[in-house]
Design a protein around this motif. Structure first.
Motif, PDB file in Angstrom:
ATOM      1  N   THR A 121       0.983  -1.265  -0.016  1.00 49.81           N
ATOM      2  CA  THR A 121      -0.037   0.023  -0.016  1.00 49.81           C
ATOM      3  C   THR A 121       0.943   1.332   0.236  1.00 49.81           C
ATOM      4  O   THR A 121       0.408   2.189  -0.260  1.00 49.81           O
ATOM      5  CB  THR A 121      -0.955  -0.076   1.252  1.00 49.81           C
ATOM      6  OG1 THR A 121      -0.218  -0.012   2.437  1.00 49.81           O
ATOM      7  CG2 THR A 121      -1.836  -1.123   1.106  1.00 49.81           C
ATOM      8  N   TYR A 122       2.071   1.018   0.490  1.00 50.56           N
ATOM      9  CA  TYR A 122       2.795   2.357   0.684  1.00 50.56           C
ATOM     10  C   TYR A 122       3.684   2.663  -0.812  1.00 50.56           C
ATOM     11  O   TYR A 122       4.375   3.684  -0.908  1.00 50.56           O
ATOM     12  CB  TYR A 122       4.037   2.100   1.716  1.00 50.56           C
ATOM     13  CG  TYR A 122       4.788   1.012   1.689  1.00 50.56           C
ATOM     14  CD1 TYR A 122       5.722   0.665   0.704  1.00 50.56           C
ATOM     15  CD2 TYR A 122       4.679  -0.034   2.708  1.00 50.56           C
ATOM     16  CE1 TYR A 122       6.520  -0.314   0.702  1.00 50.56           C
ATOM     17  CE2 TYR A 122       5.328  -1.197   2.640  1.00 50.56           C
ATOM     18  CZ  TYR A 122       6.321  -1.318   1.789  1.00 50.56           C
ATOM     19  OH  TYR A 122       6.949  -2.309   1.884  1.00 50.56           O
ATOM     20  N   VAL A 123       3.536   1.929  -1.888  1.00 50.02           N
ATOM     21  CA  VAL A 123       4.221   2.207  -3.114  1.00 50.02           C
ATOM     22  C   VAL A 123       3.338   3.355  -3.651  1.00 50.02           C
ATOM     23  O   VAL A 123       2.342   3.547  -3.947  1.00 50.02           O
ATOM     24  CB  VAL A 123       4.042   0.850  -3.986  1.00 50.02           C
ATOM     25  CG1 VAL A 123       4.559   1.279  -5.458  1.00 50.02           C
ATOM     26  CG2 VAL A 123       5.104  -0.151  -3.223  1.00 50.02           C
ATOM     27  N   SER A 124       4.357   4.267  -4.306  1.00 51.84           N
ATOM     28  CA  SER A 124       3.669   5.422  -4.788  1.00 51.84           C
ATOM     29  C   SER A 124       3.883   5.296  -6.456  1.00 51.84           C
ATOM     30  O   SER A 124       4.711   4.960  -7.001  1.00 51.84           O
ATOM     31  CB  SER A 124       4.339   6.908  -4.449  1.00 51.84           C
ATOM     32  OG  SER A 124       5.515   6.794  -5.119  1.00 51.84           O
ATOM     33  N   ASP A 125       3.017   6.327  -7.086  1.00 52.38           N
ATOM     34  CA  ASP A 125       3.065   6.267  -8.844  1.00 52.38           C
ATOM     35  C   ASP A 125       4.454   6.635  -9.130  1.00 52.38           C
ATOM     36  O   ASP A 125       5.043   6.372 -10.020  1.00 52.38           O
ATOM     37  CB  ASP A 125       2.034   7.345  -9.263  1.00 52.38           C
ATOM     38  CG  ASP A 125       0.514   6.828  -8.933  1.00 52.38           C
ATOM     39  OD1 ASP A 125       0.323   5.562  -9.149  1.00 52.38           O
ATOM     40  OD2 ASP A 125      -0.077   7.670  -8.353  1.00 52.38           O
TER      41      ASP A 125
END
Length: 208
Positions: free
Chosen positions: A105-109
């Motif tokens: 969930t903490y991965v960003s675009d």
């Protein structure tokens, strides 16, 4: 910090019984790549390599931030001409697919884009890396079942799922979705495990 294992953290997502069941999932983010053709062909193989290349690039970035994670199992959505239930009835060259790898969930675009750009620079021959994207899927209520055996015998499992859907007055509302729990290069076909999943919704009954 301990390495995040998505299969353990989201056990309900990566497990299914050997009989149909109803499950509900919240929106989930994946790195993805879309293509068309025989899953035993070069196009599919290149797409799979590109997807994993970017996924491991994302993993490498977060490992430096002490947010390391295990790259999740490969998944795929399958369809033909917009009807996911006809894919097994047509030549494999006509199959459309979207390959997916779930991300924490903490991965960003921004980090996915950075990983893709870096991968493109390091793997100039693998041009399909540019097709890797990052998106959220919201499948909601699904019918799922564990298929044990080779991919060729999936129709038997799908028939049981279809009967369950009919018996419970449900209808399909999304693409055929598979999660590959086994590596076909390392296990005999009869023992392979694949979760088969379909988004569904209740059939509206009109009275009067």
């Amino acid at each position: 910090m301990d390495k995040l294992d998505l299969a353990k953290a989201y056990k309900a997502y990566y497990t299914a019984p050997t009989k149909p069941e109803l499950v509900v999932f919240e929106p989930i983010s994946y790195v993805t790549i879309v293509g068309k053709g025989d899953p035993d062909g070069t196009t599919f193989a290149n797409a799979t390599e590109a997807l994993y290349t970017v996924a491991y690039g994302v993993k490498g970035h977060y490992k430096k931030l002490e947010k390391d994670f295990t790259v999740a199992k490969l998944e795929g959505q399958w369809w033909v001409n917009g009807d996911p239930r006809t894919a097994l009835e047509v030549p494999r060259e006509e199959w459309h697919w979207k390959l997916l790898i779930r991300m924490p969930t903490y991965v960003s675009d921004e980090i996915v884009e950075e990983a893709r750009t870096t991968a493109m620079a390091k793997n100039k021959e693998l041009k399909v890396i540019s097709d890797v994207g990052y998106e959220s899927l919201n499948e909601g209520t699904c019918v799922q079942m564990l298929h044990v055996g080779p991919y060729a015998t999936e129709p038997e499992t799908l028939a049981r799922m279809e009967q369950f859907i009919e018996d419970n007055q449900l209808r399909y509302c999304g693409l055929h979705h598979e999660i590959y729990l086994s590596d076909p290069r390392k296990i005999e076909p009869a023992k392979m495990k694949t979760i088969l999943r379909y988004p569904v919704q209740a059939i509206e009954v009109v009275v009067g």
